[in-house]
Design a protein around this motif. Structure first.
Motif, PDB file in Angstrom:
ATOM      1  N   ILE A  20       1.336  -1.357  -0.221  1.00  0.00           N
ATOM      2  CA  ILE A  20       0.030  -0.004   0.171  1.00  0.00           C
ATOM      3  C   ILE A  20       1.052   1.081  -0.046  1.00  0.00           C
ATOM      4  CG2 ILE A  20      -1.735   1.285   1.110  1.00  0.00           C
ATOM      5  CD1 ILE A  20      -2.683  -1.632   2.211  1.00  0.00           C
ATOM      6  N   ARG A  21       0.654   2.088  -1.057  1.00  0.00           N
ATOM      7  CA  ARG A  21       1.246   3.075  -0.713  1.00  0.00           C
ATOM      8  C   ARG A  21       1.419   4.430   0.820  1.00  0.00           C
ATOM      9  NH1 ARG A  21      -2.390   5.044  -6.147  1.00  0.00           N
ATOM     10  NH2 ARG A  21      -0.751   3.779  -7.464  1.00  0.00           N
ATOM     11  N   THR A  22       0.058   4.350   1.145  1.00  0.00           N
ATOM     12  CA  THR A  22       0.962   5.288   2.581  1.00  0.00           C
ATOM     13  C   THR A  22       1.338   4.317   3.234  1.00  0.00           C
ATOM     14  OG1 THR A  22      -1.783   3.847   2.702  1.00  0.00           O
ATOM     15  CG2 THR A  22      -1.627   6.209   1.586  1.00  0.00           C
ATOM     16  N   GLU A  23       1.976   5.395   4.453  1.00  0.00           N
ATOM     17  CA  GLU A  23       2.214   4.713   5.580  1.00  0.00           C
ATOM     18  C   GLU A  23       1.671   4.143   6.016  1.00  0.00           C
ATOM     19  OE1 GLU A  23       5.718   5.291   5.360  1.00  0.00           O
ATOM     20  OE2 GLU A  23       6.284   4.482   6.615  1.00  0.00           O
ATOM     21  N   GLU A  24       0.382   5.071   6.746  1.00  0.00           N
ATOM     22  CA  GLU A  24      -0.496   3.744   7.432  1.00  0.00           C
ATOM     23  C   GLU A  24      -0.546   2.722   7.098  1.00  0.00           C
ATOM     24  OE1 GLU A  24      -2.585   3.075  10.852  1.00  0.00           O
ATOM     25  OE2 GLU A  24      -1.395   4.327  10.845  1.00  0.00           O
ATOM     26  N   GLU A  25      -0.979   2.226   5.735  1.00  0.00           N
ATOM     27  CA  GLU A  25      -1.235   1.400   4.825  1.00  0.00           C
ATOM     28  C   GLU A  25       0.018  -0.161   5.587  1.00  0.00           C
ATOM     29  OE1 GLU A  25      -4.910   2.030   2.075  1.00  0.00           O
ATOM     30  OE2 GLU A  25      -2.515   2.240   1.435  1.00  0.00           O
ATOM     31  N   LYS A  26       1.348   0.815   5.074  1.00  0.00           N
ATOM     32  CA  LYS A  26       2.245   0.426   4.936  1.00  0.00           C
ATOM     33  C   LYS A  26       2.918  -0.711   6.080  1.00  0.00           C
ATOM     34  CE  LYS A  26       7.420   0.714   3.746  1.00  0.00           C
ATOM     35  NZ  LYS A  26       8.677   1.828   3.217  1.00  0.00           N
ATOM     36  N   ARG A  27       2.355   0.274   7.312  1.00  0.00           N
ATOM     37  CA  ARG A  27       2.451   0.148   8.623  1.00  0.00           C
ATOM     38  C   ARG A  27       2.135  -1.116   8.929  1.00  0.00           C
ATOM     39  NH1 ARG A  27       0.527   0.670  13.507  1.00  0.00           N
ATOM     40  NH2 ARG A  27      -0.935   1.559  11.875  1.00  0.00           N
TER      41      ARG A  27
END
Length: 507
Positions: free
Chosen positions: A334-341
């Motif tokens: 996922i592109r976003t940091e939250e999605e990445k976390r």
């Protein structure tokens, strides 16, 4: 006048009335049983004193003669409850129950195994004849001083007793030491063979008693001499026949004993074979049960191994799916940091789950390998059980029997007749020779009875603690005193040497 002539009858005059020849009477079994019963009755009625330990031994021989060999399965406790075997004096003298007396009688009864009825009765008489009062006929007499005494006549000789003590004679005259016996009216005269010893005279109360005493003296002395003279041809033949009959009976008893032993051995062998057969049956049953359990265990292990293999395959498949899911998640980040976390967290959880599933898969694989090994061991146990069952089935049931057969196993001294006194005389040399023979017989008999005396002493010591002193009779006390002094009795009174200097007899 006629009475005076009758009163002067002597030893020799009565012997003249007897025939010169005699016949030997064969004692039948019934007569011997009757005599033995009479002796037993006199002992039980206390007419013949018998010590307690000897009473138990005599009772054991009486039981052997009546019941035969001891058999624990037949002769159980209480089988002598109705038998009269001991004098009442002996029973009342000790604090012992009938069961305790029966136990001691049975202990000796068991040792008499193998003795026939006539042998047991003969042993009974051999023991009874050693009792102090056995075979003694007592007569009331008075000596020259008027002292009351008792005269005892038996097969050994003449004995003078105190009226209060019928066990131990004060003085004895053996037949081989008497030269002459005669009586005139009521006075009796005993002349010893040794002329240095004074003549012993005594008076009796009645003329009839004098005749009876003289007849007993003649009969006992005649038997005493017959036993010590050479046997006639007829007697020798009868003794030879008796020995042959005894040998035949002994061989018959040995044959019966061998047959009985062989039968007992065959029964023991049969019981042993039956026991071994039963044991083998039990072993076969146990082997079958073990085989069935092994087969069931093998089936369970095989089924469990199959299930484990399927579970391992399923876990491997899930692990592969988890790996694919992890790869897919990584690819679609996922592109976003939250999605990445969130994605990293899911990836971490997926890795942990994959690691756990890999470890579980490895553990299941190890369990599958262990179950295969258990299955192989169960099949090996099944193979060994089948082999053991086959060995038991082919084992011989009866072992060879090779029974080893048991191996078949002086003449009568002359009598000198005197015209008026009517007496008889014995020669010194004959009497000395007879004395030596009698002493030799006594020594041999004492050696044979040594073991018996040890048994009597052992029983006496065992029951002494249960004796009630206040119930002892005068004869018991006299017998104990004689035993403490070394066994003084009519037998060893005869064997005592004459006093130094040959002092005159004084009673």
């Amino acid at each position: 006048m006629a009475g005076a002539i009758a009163s002067r009858m002597s030893f020799s005059s009565l012997k003249r009335k007897q025939p010169k020849t005699f016949t030997v009477r064969i004692v039948t079994m019934d007569a011997e049983m009757e005599f033995n019963c009479e002796v037993k009755k006199q002992i039980l009625d206390e007419k013949i004193y018998c010590p307690p330990e000897a009473s138990v031994l005599l009772a054991s021989y009486a039981v052997q003669a009546k019941y035969g060999d001891y058999d624990p399965s037949v002769h159980k406790r209480g089988f002598l409850a109705q038998e009269e075997l001991l004098p009442k004096r002996v029973i009342n003298l000790y604090q012992m129950t009938p069961e305790m007396w029966e136990e001691r009688i049975t202990a000796w009864y068991a040792e008499h195994r193998g003795r026939a009825r006539d042998e047991a009765e003969m042993e009974y008489l051999k023991i009874a004849q050693d009792l102090e009062m056995y075979g003694v006929n007592y007569f009331a007499i008075r000596n020259k001083k008027g002292t009351e005494l008792l005269l005892g006549v038996d097969a050994l000789g003449l004995h003078i007793y105190d009226p209060e003590n019928r066990l131990t004679p004060k003085i004895s005259f053996p037949w081989n030491e008497i030269r002459n016996i005669s009586y005139s009216d009521k006075e009796f005269t005993i002349k010893p063979l040794d002329k240095k010893i004074d003549v012993f005279k005594f008076n009796s109360s009645k003329l009839r008693v004098n005749k009876l005493i003289l007849q007993l003296c003649i009969g006992n002395h005649d038997l005493f001499m017959r036993r010590r003279k050479a046997d006639s041809l007829e007697v020798q033949q009868m003794k030879a026949q008796a020995r042959e009959e005894k040998a035949r009976k002994q061989m018959e008893r040995q044959r019966l004993a061998r047959e009985k032993q062989m039968r007992e051995e065959a029964e023991r062998t049969r019981d042993e074979l039956e026991r071994r057969l039963l044991q083998m049956k039990e072993e076969a049953t146990m082997a079958n049960e073990a085989l069935m359990r092994s087969e069931e265990t093998a089936d369970l292990l095989a089924e469990k191994a199959q299930i484990t293999e399927e579970e391992a395959k399923l876990l491997a498949q899930k692990a592969a799916e988890a790996e694919q899911e992890m790869q897919r998640i990584k690819a679609t980040a996922i592109r976003t940091e939250e999605e990445k976390r969130l994605m990293e967290q899911k990836v971490l959880e997926a890795e942990v789950l994959a690691l756990k599933m890999a470890e579980e898969s490895e553990r299941r694989a190890k369990e599958a390998d262990q179950l295969k090994q258990d299955l192989q061991e169960a099949r090996e146990a099944e193979r060994r059980a089948k082999q053991k069952l086959l060995e038991i089935a082919t084992k011989p049931t009866y072992p060879p029997m090779n029974p080893i057969p048991a191996p078949l196993p002086p003449d009568i001294p002359s009598f000198n007749l005197v015209g008026d006194s009517l007496s008889f005389d014995f020669k010194d040399t004959d009497m000395k020779r007879l004395s030596m023979e009698i002493e030799k017989e006594k020594v041999e008999y004492m050696e044979k009875s040594k073991h018996l005396q040890e048994q009597l002493n052992e029983l006496k010591t065992e029951i002494e603690a249960l004796k009630l002193k206040e119930r002892e009779t005068a004869l018991d006390i006299l017998h104990n005193e004689n035993s403490d002094r070394g066994g003084s009795s009519k037998h060893n009174t005869i064997k005592k040497p004459q006093a130094q200097g040959r002092r005159p007899i004084c009673i």
